[in-house]
Enzyme design. Structure first.
Site, PDB file in Angstrom:
ATOM      1  N   ASN A 145       0.831  -1.209   0.000  1.00 50.52           N
ATOM      2  CA  ASN A 145       0.000   0.000   0.000  1.00 50.52           C
ATOM      3  C   ASN A 145       0.867   1.261   0.000  1.00 50.52           C
ATOM      4  O   ASN A 145       0.365   2.353   0.221  1.00 50.52           O
ATOM      5  CB  ASN A 145      -0.932   0.012   1.211  1.00 50.52           C
ATOM      6  N   HIS A 147       3.333   1.890   2.144  1.00 47.80           N
ATOM      7  CA  HIS A 147       3.856   2.326   3.447  1.00 47.80           C
ATOM      8  C   HIS A 147       5.375   2.166   3.507  1.00 47.80           C
ATOM      9  O   HIS A 147       5.952   1.355   2.791  1.00 47.80           O
ATOM     10  CB  HIS A 147       3.155   1.625   4.614  1.00 47.80           C
TER      11      HIS A 147
HETATM   12  C1  GLP Z   1       6.515  -4.663   6.548  1.00 42.12           C
HETATM   13  C2  GLP Z   1       7.513  -3.651   7.072  1.00 42.12           C
HETATM   14  C3  GLP Z   1       7.970  -2.716   5.986  1.00 42.12           C
HETATM   15  C4  GLP Z   1       8.380  -3.484   4.762  1.00 42.12           C
HETATM   16  C5  GLP Z   1       7.191  -4.252   4.252  1.00 42.12           C
HETATM   17  C6  GLP Z   1       7.463  -5.019   2.982  1.00 42.12           C
HETATM   18  O1  GLP Z   1       5.214  -4.206   6.541  1.00 42.12           O
HETATM   19  N1  GLP Z   1       7.026  -2.886   8.173  1.00 42.12           N
HETATM   20  O2  GLP Z   1       9.042  -1.938   6.485  1.00 42.12           O
HETATM   21  O3  GLP Z   1       8.848  -2.611   3.787  1.00 42.12           O
HETATM   22  O4  GLP Z   1       6.810  -5.165   5.255  1.00 42.12           O
HETATM   23  O5  GLP Z   1       8.130  -6.193   3.288  1.00 42.12           O
HETATM   24  P1  GLP Z   1       8.597  -7.225   2.202  1.00 42.12           P
HETATM   25  O6  GLP Z   1      10.049  -6.913   1.997  1.00 42.12           O
HETATM   26  O7  GLP Z   1       8.404  -8.559   2.840  1.00 42.12           O
HETATM   27  O8  GLP Z   1       7.780  -6.978   0.998  1.00 42.12           O
END
Ligand code: GLP
Length: 263
Positions: A145, A147
């Site tokens: 999303n 973030h």
């Molecule tokens: C979590 C973390 C984020 C991270 C996101 C994506 O929500 N709080 O900081 O960027 O996951 O993680 P992934 O690397 O598993 O896609």
């Protein structure tokens, strides 16, 4: 343009490119005998990057006594504290397994230089980072999303563009989308394992970093990145604040993410 977009062919190339930049930044600071303040992220995106980075640091035999790390976030349990290190989703355990535990102990990385935001006193980390002169380099992933860390999107009706950029480190409630996504990607689909709260570094200390490096490798991240490429900084897409940052780079994998054809 302050934000640089770097396309790598695949996950391995992205991980290697990210690790190479971080190792070079660490080496430069430490050779100047300056402390290095490094902001770290967790997630599937970073798994190979940490393996490569630990390998590079071990090979170069750098003295890591002046390396200080600051993790972006950690889940918070119903008792208001970090979830325990033996919880399957613990970011403390992730870091130990994927990065810290791989560093040769002879490099002298100090355990008390490893920091996570603390739900009991989140402001303390912002003060510490500020007192030490700000982060030198912040590593980021991106949520589906948009973030960054656990700074979830908000509508501009709720918060102004500048007020969002000033958000401090704090405890937050996770959105339903993030709970679902993280259950699917990190908890074998079991929603009950995902805590409902987390403590996250705020937008302010993240954007205050002198350099920001964001990595993206999943097809689901194409949409927030495309929105970002076309847009402007907005709380509706937290990662879009990198557009205004003086030195930020996005490294993405061209085999899963297509950003061509956008202005
Ligand atoms: C979590 C973390 C984020 C991270 C996101 C994506 O929500 N709080 O900081 O960027 O996951 O993680 P992934 O690397 O598993 O896609």
């Amino acid at each position: 343009m302050a934000l640089h977009w770097v396309r790598e062919d695949d996950y391995e190339a992205m991980s290697r490119a990210g690790a190479t930049r971080i190792a070079a930044a660490i080496e430069k600071r430490l050779r100047q005998r300056c402390p290095m303040l490094l902001g770290l992220a967790t997630g599937n995106t970073m798994l190979t990057l940490y393996e490569r980075l630990a390998g590079m640091l071990n090979e170069r035999r750098l003295d890591l006594a002046q390396l200080h790390t600051f993790n972006l976030d950690e889940y918070v349990g119903a008792d208001g504290r970090w979830i325990p290190a033996d919880h399957p989703l613990s970011y403390h355990a992730y870091m130990e397994k994927n990065f810290f535990g791989r560093l040769d102990p002879r490099l002298g990385m100090k355990r008390d230089h490893v920091h996570f935001p603390d739900p009991a006193c989140p402001a303390a980390l912002d003060e510490m980072i500020r007192g030490m002169g700000g982060l030198d380099l912040q590593l980021l992933g991106i949520g589906f999303n948009g973030h960054i860390a656990f700074n979830e999107p908000m509508s501009e009706a709720e918060i102004g563009v500048e007020a969002f950029a000033a958000l401090p480190t704090r405890v937050i409630d996770l959105t339903e989308l993030t709970i679902d996504t993280n259950a699917r990607l990190t908890a074998g689909g079991d929603r009950s394992q995902v805590p409902r709260q987390a403590v996250t570094l705020g937008m302010q200390p993240i954007l205050g970093a002198r350099e920001i490096l964001l990595l993206a490798c999943f097809a689901e991240q194409q949409e927030p990145l495309r929105r970002m490429k076309r847009g402007r900084p907005t709380p509706e897409l937290p990662a879009s604040y990198l557009l205004d940052h003086p030195q930020s780079t996005i490294i993405y994998t061209g085999d899963r993410i297509c950003l061509e054809g956008l202005a």
